[in-house]
Design a protein around this motif. Structure first.
Motif, PDB file in Angstrom:
ATOM      1  N   VAL A   5     -16.191 -10.993  -0.433  1.00 26.98           N
ATOM      2  CA  VAL A   5     -15.416  -9.767  -0.370  1.00 26.98           C
ATOM      3  C   VAL A   5     -14.037  -9.953  -0.987  1.00 26.98           C
ATOM      4  N   ASP A   6     -13.466  -8.848  -1.401  1.00 28.01           N
ATOM      5  CA  ASP A   6     -12.143  -8.806  -1.997  1.00 28.01           C
ATOM      6  C   ASP A   6     -11.173  -8.251  -0.951  1.00 28.01           C
ATOM      7  N   TYR A   7     -10.068  -8.950  -0.723  1.00 24.80           N
ATOM      8  CA  TYR A   7      -9.115  -8.547   0.307  1.00 24.80           C
ATOM      9  C   TYR A   7      -8.123  -7.481  -0.167  1.00 24.80           C
ATOM     10  N   GLU A   8      -8.262  -7.009  -1.390  1.00 23.45           N
ATOM     11  CA  GLU A   8      -7.300  -6.050  -1.931  1.00 23.45           C
ATOM     12  C   GLU A   8      -7.218  -4.771  -1.109  1.00 23.45           C
ATOM     13  N   ALA A   9      -8.332  -4.320  -0.551  1.00 22.76           N
ATOM     14  CA  ALA A   9      -8.304  -3.086   0.246  1.00 22.76           C
ATOM     15  C   ALA A   9      -7.393  -3.240   1.464  1.00 22.76           C
ATOM     16  N   PHE A  10      -7.354  -4.430   2.024  1.00 22.97           N
ATOM     17  CA  PHE A  10      -6.473  -4.706   3.161  1.00 22.97           C
ATOM     18  C   PHE A  10      -5.016  -4.657   2.722  1.00 22.97           C
ATOM     19  N   TYR A  11      -4.712  -5.297   1.609  1.00 21.47           N
ATOM     20  CA  TYR A  11      -3.338  -5.268   1.094  1.00 21.47           C
ATOM     21  C   TYR A  11      -2.917  -3.852   0.705  1.00 21.47           C
ATOM     22  N   GLU A  12      -3.836  -3.101   0.119  1.00 20.13           N
ATOM     23  CA  GLU A  12      -3.531  -1.723  -0.260  1.00 20.13           C
ATOM     24  C   GLU A  12      -3.228  -0.876   0.972  1.00 20.13           C
ATOM     25  N   ALA A  13      -3.946  -1.126   2.064  1.00 23.23           N
ATOM     26  CA  ALA A  13      -3.703  -0.380   3.302  1.00 23.23           C
ATOM     27  C   ALA A  13      -2.326  -0.701   3.876  1.00 23.23           C
ATOM     28  N   ILE A  14      -1.936  -1.966   3.836  1.00 23.31           N
ATOM     29  CA  ILE A  14      -0.600  -2.342   4.318  1.00 23.31           C
ATOM     30  C   ILE A  14       0.470  -1.672   3.470  1.00 23.31           C
ATOM     31  N   GLU A  15       0.255  -1.666   2.159  1.00 28.84           N
ATOM     32  CA  GLU A  15       1.216  -1.031   1.257  1.00 28.84           C
ATOM     33  C   GLU A  15       1.319   0.462   1.542  1.00 28.84           C
ATOM     34  N   ALA A  16       0.172   1.111   1.726  1.00 26.31           N
ATOM     35  CA  ALA A  16       0.167   2.556   1.956  1.00 26.31           C
ATOM     36  C   ALA A  16       0.795   2.918   3.298  1.00 26.31           C
ATOM     37  N   ARG A  17       0.562   2.111   4.308  1.00 26.92           N
ATOM     38  CA  ARG A  17       1.009   2.461   5.655  1.00 26.92           C
ATOM     39  C   ARG A  17       2.435   2.003   5.954  1.00 26.92           C
ATOM     40  N   LEU A  18       2.770   0.792   5.503  1.00 28.94           N
ATOM     41  CA  LEU A  18       4.052   0.204   5.905  1.00 28.94           C
ATOM     42  C   LEU A  18       4.866  -0.351   4.737  1.00 28.94           C
ATOM     43  N   GLY A  19       4.383  -0.155   3.517  1.00 29.10           N
ATOM     44  CA  GLY A  19       5.018  -0.790   2.365  1.00 29.10           C
ATOM     45  C   GLY A  19       6.505  -0.492   2.230  1.00 29.10           C
ATOM     46  N   ASP A  20       6.889   0.771   2.268  1.00 26.94           N
ATOM     47  CA  ASP A  20       8.302   1.140   2.113  1.00 26.94           C
ATOM     48  C   ASP A  20       9.156   0.581   3.257  1.00 26.94           C
ATOM     49  N   GLN A  21       8.619   0.639   4.471  1.00 22.02           N
ATOM     50  CA  GLN A  21       9.370   0.116   5.617  1.00 22.02           C
ATOM     51  C   GLN A  21       9.551  -1.399   5.518  1.00 22.02           C
ATOM     52  N   LEU A  22       8.506  -2.093   5.093  1.00 21.66           N
ATOM     53  CA  LEU A  22       8.600  -3.545   4.955  1.00 21.66           C
ATOM     54  C   LEU A  22       9.608  -3.933   3.870  1.00 21.66           C
ATOM     55  N   ARG A  23       9.549  -3.236   2.729  1.00 26.95           N
ATOM     56  CA  ARG A  23      10.480  -3.553   1.638  1.00 26.95           C
ATOM     57  C   ARG A  23      11.925  -3.313   2.050  1.00 26.95           C
ATOM     58  N   ALA A  24      12.130  -2.289   2.876  1.00 24.61           N
ATOM     59  CA  ALA A  24      13.491  -2.022   3.353  1.00 24.61           C
ATOM     60  C   ALA A  24      14.028  -3.179   4.187  1.00 24.61           C
ATOM     61  N   GLN A  25      13.126  -3.983   4.726  1.00 25.12           N
ATOM     62  CA  GLN A  25      13.518  -5.164   5.512  1.00 25.12           C
ATOM     63  C   GLN A  25      13.345  -6.448   4.700  1.00 25.12           C
ATOM     64  N   HIS A  26      13.134  -6.282   3.381  1.00 28.09           N
ATOM     65  CA  HIS A  26      12.981  -7.418   2.464  1.00 28.09           C
ATOM     66  C   HIS A  26      11.755  -8.268   2.799  1.00 28.09           C
TER      67      HIS A  26
END
Length: 229
Positions: free
Chosen positions: A23-44
Motif C-alpha cells: 500500500v501507498d501511505y500518501e492517502a494518509f499524508y493527504e488527509a493530514i494535510e487536508a485536515r490539519l495542514g494549515d494549523q500544523l504549518r502555523a506551528q512550524h
C-alpha cells in the motif's frame, strides 16, 4: 518435477485485504494535510513529518507492548498516541489544537490506503512461477483467522508461519517494505525480500543483507523467481 512447496508471505495492515508492503501511505499524508495542514504549518510542523512520527511511535509502542506480554491491536495503539505525538511535535496543549473528530478522520484515512502500482503484476509473476502468496497481520484479532497473541518482530511470529509449510523442498520467502520485518523473518528461517518503496534506505549495516532487494513490486517478484541459493 518442480517443487510446489513455494510460498511468499507479505505483511498485512489493519484493514482486511490490504497488504502493508503493497500500500501507498500518501492517502494518509493527504488527509493530514487536508485536515490539519494549515494549523500544523502555523506551528512550524510539517504535516508529512507529523504523520511519519505518529506511525513510527505507533510501531514502537505496539512492539514494546507485545514484548511485555500485553498484545494490543495496532489501530488502538495509533489512536491512543495521537495527542502524545502532537505534544512531542512541540504543541503545549494538543487537545486544544485538535479534536477527537480530527483524530478519527485521520485514522479512517489510514484504513483506506491505496494499493501501490505494480501489485497485480507482482502477484501474477509469483503465481505463474508456482508461488502461493500469504499474509501475516498485526491487525485486530477479530479480523485475523489465526492469532498467536504476539506481534512482529518476535521470532515466534515468523516461526509460527514457517511451520505451516511442509519442510521438503521448501522455498519460503518473507517480503516486506520494512527492513526490520524482512530481516527478522530472514533470521527466523525465511528467505528475505525487501522493497525500497517506503524506506528508500536499506540501512543494511544494522539490519544485515537481504536475499532480494528491489525498487518496485514487479522487480521484487522477478528477484524472488530468479533467486538461486
Amino acid at each position: 518435477m518442480a517443487s510446489s512447496n513455494k510460498h511468499v508471505v507479505f505483511d498485512v495492515l489493519i484493514r482486511p485485504g490490504l497488504l502493508g508492503t503493497l500500500v501507498d501511505y500518501e492517502a494518509f499524508y493527504e488527509a493530514i494535510e487536508a485536515r490539519l495542514g494549515d494549523q500544523l504549518r502555523a506551528q512550524h510542523i510539517g504535516a508529512r513529518l507529523f504523520g511519519y512520527a505518529w506511525m513510527e511511535a505507533g510501531e514502537k509502542e505496539y512492539t514494546y507492548l507485545s514484548m511485555s506480554g500485553h498484545h494490543v491491536a495496532f489501530s488502538d495503539v495509533l489512536r491512543a498516541l495521537f495527542y502524545r505525538t502532537l505534544w512531542q511535535a512541540g504543541l503545549a496543549d494538543p487537545r486544544r489544537f485538535a479534536t477527537d473528530d480530527d483524530r478519527d478522520f485521520l485514522l479512517a484515512a489510514y484504513r483506506a490506503l491505496r494499493v501501490r502500482p505494480g501489485v497485480a503484476a507482482c502477484f501474477r509473476t509469483l503465481h505463474d512461477a508456482g508461488y502461493t502468496v500469504w499474509a501475516l497481520t498485526s491487525g485486530d484479532v477479530a479480523r485475523v483467522a489465526d492469532s498467536i497473541g504476539v506481534g512482529k518482530p518476535a521470532p515466534a511470529v515468523y516461526e509460527h508461519v514457517l511451520k505451516k509449510f511442509p519442510t521438503e523442498d521448501l522455498d519460503a520467502w518473507f517480503a516486506a517494505g520494512h527492513m526490520w520485518d524482512a530481516s527478522a523473518a530472514r533470521r527466523s528461517g525465511f528467505n528475505g525480500a525487501w522493497v525500497s518503496l517506503w524506506e528508500k534506505e536499506s540501512c543494511s549495516d544494522i539490519f544485515g543483507d537481504m536475499d532480494v532487494v528491489a525498487d518496485s513490486l514487479p522487480e521484487l517478484a522477478d528477484g524472488i523467481v530468479a533467486f538461486k541459493k
